[in-house]
Motif scaffolding. Structure first.
Motif, PDB file in Angstrom:
ATOM      1  N   ASP A 153       0.820  -1.209   0.000  1.00 22.86           N
ATOM      2  CA  ASP A 153       0.000   0.000   0.000  1.00 22.86           C
ATOM      3  C   ASP A 153       0.857   1.264   0.000  1.00 22.86           C
ATOM      4  O   ASP A 153       0.387   2.333  -0.352  1.00 22.86           O
ATOM      5  CB  ASP A 153      -0.926  -0.002   1.221  1.00 22.86           C
ATOM      6  N   ALA A 154       2.127   1.150   0.396  1.00 26.51           N
ATOM      7  CA  ALA A 154       3.029   2.299   0.432  1.00 26.51           C
ATOM      8  C   ALA A 154       3.740   2.453  -0.918  1.00 26.51           C
ATOM      9  O   ALA A 154       3.481   1.726  -1.874  1.00 26.51           O
ATOM     10  CB  ALA A 154       4.038   2.122   1.563  1.00 26.51           C
ATOM     11  N   TRP A 155       4.683   3.407  -0.983  1.00 19.85           N
ATOM     12  CA  TRP A 155       5.408   3.622  -2.241  1.00 19.85           C
ATOM     13  C   TRP A 155       6.201   2.383  -2.655  1.00 19.85           C
ATOM     14  O   TRP A 155       6.528   2.220  -3.838  1.00 19.85           O
ATOM     15  CB  TRP A 155       6.345   4.824  -2.110  1.00 19.85           C
ATOM     16  N   ASP A 156       6.516   1.485  -1.721  1.00 17.84           N
ATOM     17  CA  ASP A 156       7.185   0.234  -2.089  1.00 17.84           C
ATOM     18  C   ASP A 156       6.357  -0.584  -3.064  1.00 17.84           C
ATOM     19  O   ASP A 156       6.903  -1.418  -3.801  1.00 17.84           O
ATOM     20  CB  ASP A 156       7.452  -0.617  -0.834  1.00 17.84           C
ATOM     21  N   GLY A 157       5.051  -0.386  -3.079  1.00 19.40           N
ATOM     22  CA  GLY A 157       4.196  -1.117  -4.010  1.00 19.40           C
ATOM     23  C   GLY A 157       4.091  -0.467  -5.371  1.00 19.40           C
ATOM     24  O   GLY A 157       3.419  -1.009  -6.266  1.00 19.40           O
ATOM     25  N   TYR A 158       4.749   0.674  -5.539  1.00 20.16           N
ATOM     26  CA  TYR A 158       4.710   1.434  -6.806  1.00 20.16           C
ATOM     27  C   TYR A 158       6.132   1.869  -7.139  1.00 20.16           C
ATOM     28  O   TYR A 158       6.432   3.047  -7.295  1.00 20.16           O
ATOM     29  CB  TYR A 158       3.784   2.645  -6.651  1.00 20.16           C
ATOM     30  N   GLN A 159       7.009   0.896  -7.266  1.00 17.65           N
ATOM     31  CA  GLN A 159       8.431   1.186  -7.234  1.00 17.65           C
ATOM     32  C   GLN A 159       8.951   1.922  -8.457  1.00 17.65           C
ATOM     33  O   GLN A 159       9.861   2.747  -8.345  1.00 17.65           O
ATOM     34  CB  GLN A 159       9.205  -0.113  -7.020  1.00 17.65           C
ATOM     35  N   VAL A 160       8.415   1.665  -9.616  1.00 16.28           N
ATOM     36  CA  VAL A 160       8.921   2.340 -10.806  1.00 16.28           C
ATOM     37  C   VAL A 160       8.655   3.835 -10.716  1.00 16.28           C
ATOM     38  O   VAL A 160       9.542   4.658 -10.971  1.00 16.28           O
ATOM     39  CB  VAL A 160       8.293   1.735 -12.077  1.00 16.28           C
ATOM     40  N   GLU A 161       7.439   4.193 -10.333  1.00 19.96           N
ATOM     41  CA  GLU A 161       7.126   5.611 -10.192  1.00 19.96           C
ATOM     42  C   GLU A 161       7.911   6.230  -9.037  1.00 19.96           C
ATOM     43  O   GLU A 161       8.426   7.348  -9.158  1.00 19.96           O
ATOM     44  CB  GLU A 161       5.629   5.791  -9.965  1.00 19.96           C
ATOM     45  N   ARG A 162       8.005   5.525  -7.916  1.00 22.83           N
ATOM     46  CA  ARG A 162       8.795   6.023  -6.787  1.00 22.83           C
ATOM     47  C   ARG A 162      10.247   6.260  -7.193  1.00 22.83           C
ATOM     48  O   ARG A 162      10.846   7.288  -6.874  1.00 22.83           O
ATOM     49  CB  ARG A 162       8.721   5.019  -5.626  1.00 22.83           C
ATOM     50  N   ASN A 163      10.837   5.311  -7.910  1.00 17.65           N
ATOM     51  CA  ASN A 163      12.238   5.443  -8.308  1.00 17.65           C
ATOM     52  C   ASN A 163      12.454   6.595  -9.281  1.00 17.65           C
ATOM     53  O   ASN A 163      13.530   7.210  -9.296  1.00 17.65           O
ATOM     54  CB  ASN A 163      12.727   4.136  -8.911  1.00 17.65           C
ATOM     55  N   GLN A 164      11.428   6.898 -10.057  1.00 16.40           N
ATOM     56  CA  GLN A 164      11.546   8.047 -10.954  1.00 16.40           C
ATOM     57  C   GLN A 164      11.662   9.341 -10.155  1.00 16.40           C
ATOM     58  O   GLN A 164      12.482  10.212 -10.475  1.00 16.40           O
ATOM     59  CB  GLN A 164      10.352   8.128 -11.903  1.00 16.40           C
ATOM     60  N   PHE A 165      10.869   9.453  -9.112  1.00 20.12           N
ATOM     61  CA  PHE A 165      10.963  10.652  -8.272  1.00 20.12           C
ATOM     62  C   PHE A 165      12.298  10.717  -7.550  1.00 20.12           C
ATOM     63  O   PHE A 165      12.898  11.789  -7.424  1.00 20.12           O
ATOM     64  CB  PHE A 165       9.815  10.676  -7.268  1.00 20.12           C
ATOM     65  N   LEU A 166      12.785   9.578  -7.068  1.00 16.50           N
ATOM     66  CA  LEU A 166      14.085   9.567  -6.399  1.00 16.50           C
ATOM     67  C   LEU A 166      15.203   9.974  -7.358  1.00 16.50           C
ATOM     68  O   LEU A 166      16.156  10.650  -6.970  1.00 16.50           O
ATOM     69  CB  LEU A 166      14.352   8.187  -5.801  1.00 16.50           C
ATOM     70  N   LYS A 167      15.073   9.569  -8.595  1.00 21.62           N
ATOM     71  CA  LYS A 167      16.042   9.991  -9.601  1.00 21.62           C
ATOM     72  C   LYS A 167      15.971  11.503  -9.799  1.00 21.62           C
ATOM     73  O   LYS A 167      17.006  12.188  -9.922  1.00 21.62           O
ATOM     74  CB  LYS A 167      15.773   9.272 -10.925  1.00 21.62           C
ATOM     75  N   GLU A 168      14.767  12.047  -9.823  1.00 18.92           N
ATOM     76  CA  GLU A 168      14.595  13.491  -9.971  1.00 18.92           C
ATOM     77  C   GLU A 168      15.202  14.246  -8.782  1.00 18.92           C
ATOM     78  O   GLU A 168      15.714  15.357  -8.934  1.00 18.92           O
ATOM     79  CB  GLU A 168      13.114  13.831 -10.088  1.00 18.92           C
ATOM     80  N   PHE A 169      15.139  13.633  -7.597  1.00 17.23           N
ATOM     81  CA  PHE A 169      15.647  14.298  -6.407  1.00 17.23           C
ATOM     82  C   PHE A 169      17.127  14.638  -6.522  1.00 17.23           C
ATOM     83  O   PHE A 169      17.606  15.539  -5.821  1.00 17.23           O
ATOM     84  CB  PHE A 169      15.419  13.422  -5.172  1.00 17.23           C
ATOM     85  N   ARG A 170      17.859  13.945  -7.366  1.00 17.83           N
ATOM     86  CA  ARG A 170      19.282  14.267  -7.562  1.00 17.83           C
ATOM     87  C   ARG A 170      19.467  15.711  -8.015  1.00 17.83           C
ATOM     88  O   ARG A 170      20.475  16.354  -7.719  1.00 17.83           O
ATOM     89  CB  ARG A 170      19.905  13.337  -8.613  1.00 17.83           C
ATOM     90  N   ASN A 171      18.466  16.235  -8.734  1.00 16.95           N
ATOM     91  CA  ASN A 171      18.563  17.574  -9.306  1.00 16.95           C
ATOM     92  C   ASN A 171      17.609  18.569  -8.649  1.00 16.95           C
ATOM     93  O   ASN A 171      17.357  19.635  -9.206  1.00 16.95           O
ATOM     94  CB  ASN A 171      18.286  17.503 -10.815  1.00 16.95           C
ATOM     95  N   VAL A 172      17.056  18.196  -7.497  1.00 19.12           N
ATOM     96  CA  VAL A 172      16.144  19.072  -6.762  1.00 19.12           C
ATOM     97  C   VAL A 172      16.878  19.638  -5.550  1.00 19.12           C
ATOM     98  O   VAL A 172      17.587  18.909  -4.844  1.00 19.12           O
ATOM     99  CB  VAL A 172      14.886  18.295  -6.315  1.00 19.12           C
ATOM    100  N   ARG A 173      16.680  20.904  -5.290  1.00 19.81           N
ATOM    101  CA  ARG A 173      17.347  21.526  -4.154  1.00 19.81           C
ATOM    102  C   ARG A 173      16.693  21.085  -2.845  1.00 19.81           C
ATOM    103  O   ARG A 173      15.519  21.317  -2.611  1.00 19.81           O
ATOM    104  CB  ARG A 173      17.277  23.044  -4.273  1.00 19.81           C
ATOM    105  N   ASN A 174      17.454  20.410  -2.002  1.00 17.89           N
ATOM    106  CA  ASN A 174      17.064  20.061  -0.633  1.00 17.89           C
ATOM    107  C   ASN A 174      15.660  19.448  -0.525  1.00 17.89           C
ATOM    108  O   ASN A 174      14.768  20.018   0.114  1.00 17.89           O
ATOM    109  CB  ASN A 174      17.152  21.306   0.261  1.00 17.89           C
TER     110      ASN A 174
END
Length: 519
Positions: free
Chosen positions: A382-403
């Protein structure tokens, strides 16, 4: 560690900015109507303001003011079936000797006689006091704050993170301490009510005879929660930014799919969604953008804390795919938590943000929770672990997001984590921080020895966890340009009407250094 239990002195020039405004149709900024003007028709019953007052989503020049007329809160409200004129005023001082704005709003029976006043024409970065009056009755006084100018770079903001308040499992004692800490804004990320049936063994029994399904039943459940004295005081003490999770409707629902589709037909669940969303709107200090359209309600939105921080408030229920049931399913690229439109909105907001800190209010946990000790993985689907592809996309974006910092609820425990670029690789880069706030009352007073016995063996498989605990309470954040200082504020019990608060832990996120550390 233990810490102070009283109010913390902090800079009263701290600021909160909210994002783009939509003027609500519920009120007009007009001259004060004389108190002799009353509702037409029958005289009103006594006690119309039993549910208190609230404010929310502040702007540099305005804020939403809320109340609901309900002299018989647990029985549909108890109001006559007529439109009622409600006078409101907002002032620069608690004695209302210098009134800033006055007007009249219409409390309509089709919206449960709720009042949503979208006040404009206020000064930025100011504290105000407000109240309502109708039928010769006057509400309690509430206090709120406007935002600074959108381009302000001064000051700091104090934010309280709360979630998961189960009436049956405890008193809402953490709010007494939260009020003493004097936050600029309260961020509530879900499970404002619980839809569960009344329990004969509960500390405080739910009203009704079963789960809510109709609009009247949801209204009664919200009204019961709104009678809690600590919750009322906290709503009257600071503006709130709210979003819902699952228990405002049905446990673990996904879009228009209930938890138990074999027991709730689609048409029946759509009717339930329609009732639940309307009752939610009726009891929350939100703008007209959140007026439901049948089984749909727009809750994701963006708020600006000047140039200090941008807060992206998510809706992780209404647009999601049905939950996976296997590890392979959790890695299906077609699954979405946010839906295409909200996903694009969030990505655009992260990429284009001018803010020093980029906050994401997510109802459910983003960092990985590997429940299986040793080799292999076991996740909460039910958490983001169940939607890993979309979650990982956001984590990848976080590399270029300020704080980036994610603020979460749902778990009924404190779980503070580093966010990793790839949780499958423990050596991958840290790209952000997440604070999963504990519950206000859900799970009651837990057995901490049993909690440690269950969760400590999992820490080796989750090295990104920085702090976990099972006390009841909330998180308190002081957001400054160079750092975010966080306190895990807890109480010793929710099984009694009063409790002793303390600071269980202090953590920090430094600007320009992804991740979180205990201090």
């Amino acid at each position: 560690m233990t810490g102070v239990t009283g109010a913390v002195s902090h800079d009263r020039r701290r600021f909160l900015t909210a994002g783009a405004a939509v003027v609500g149709a519920a009120a007009s900024a007009q001259l004060w109507v004389p108190s002799t003007a009353r509702a037409a028709g029958n005289a009103l019953p006594d006690g119309v303001f039993k549910l208190g007052v609230a404010s929310g989503d502040p702007l540099p020049d305005g804020v939403v003011l809320w109340t609901r007329l309900a002299p018989d809160p647990l029985n549909g409200g108890g109001m006559p079936n007529q439109v009622v004129s409600v006078e409101w005023e907002i002032a620069h001082d608690e004695r209302f000797s210098k009134v800033a704005r006055r007007g009249v709003a219409q409390a309509r029976p089709e919206y449960g006689h709720s009042v949503h006043v979208d006040v404009r024409g206020l000064w930025p970065g100011r504290t105000y006091w407000y109240r309502f009056r109708t039928g010769g009755q006057i509400s309690r006084v509430g206090r709120t704050r406007t935002a600074p100018h959108l381009h302000s770079t001064a000051g700091s903001v104090r934010l309280a993170l709360a979630s998961c308040q189960n009436w049956q499992q405890g008193y809402f004692t953490p709010y007494a301490d939260m009020l003493a800490q004097d936050p600029d804004v309260v961020l509530f990320v879900g499970d404002y009510i619980y839809e569960s049936t009344p329990s004969a063994t509960a500390l405080r029994k739910h009203e009704g005879s079963g789960e809510p399904y109709s609009l009247t039943q949801y209204r009664n459940r919200y009204a019961q929660y709104r009678t809690d004295p600590n919750l009322q005081k906290m709503h009257a003490g600071a503006p709130w930014v709210v979003t819902f999770d699952d228990h405002e409707v049905d446990n673990d629902f996904a879009g228009e799919v209930p938890q138990d589709p074999d027991k709730q037909a689609h048409a029946a669940f759509v009717a339930r969604l329609t009732a639940a969303y309307q009752a939610y709107y009726e009891h929350m200090p939100v703008r007209a953008t959140a007026v439901p359209n049948g089984p749909h309600i727009r809750m994701y939105r963006r708020l600006e804390f000047g140039r200090l921080a941008r807060l992206n408030v998510l809706d992780t229920r209404q647009y999601r795919s049905d939950q996976a049931t296997t590890q392979a399913g959790a890695q299906n690229p077609s699954l979405t938590m946010l839906g295409a439109t909200q996903k694009r909105w969030l990505l655009d907001g992260l990429r284009d943000s001018p803010a020093r800190w980029n906050l994401v209010a997510s109802q459910i946990m983003m960092a990985e929770t590997d429940l299986l000790v040793g080799a292999g993985k076991q996740w909460f689907y039910d958490a983001w672990d169940g939607y890993q592809v979309e979650r990982n996309q956001f984590l990848k974006e976080f590399r270029n997001v300020r704080n980036p910092v994610v603020l979460t609820g749902d778990r009924h425990l404190t779980m503070v984590s580093d966010l990793k670029a790839d949780f499958a690789d423990p050596r991958s880069a840290v790209v952000g921080a997440e604070f999963v706030g504990t519950s206000i009352s859900s799970n009651g007073d837990q057995d901490h020895a049993a909690f440690r016995k269950e969760w400590d063996p999992r820490r080796a498989d989750n090295p990104h966890w920085k702090f976990i605990d099972a006390h009841r309470g909330y998180h308190l954040f002081d957001i400054r340009r160079d750092r975010v200082d966080a306190q895990v504020r807890v109480v010793n019990t929710v099984l009694k009407p009063t409790a002793t608060p303390s600071t269980l832990a202090r953590l920090r996120v430094d600007a320009g250094k992804p991740g979180v550390r205990v201090v």
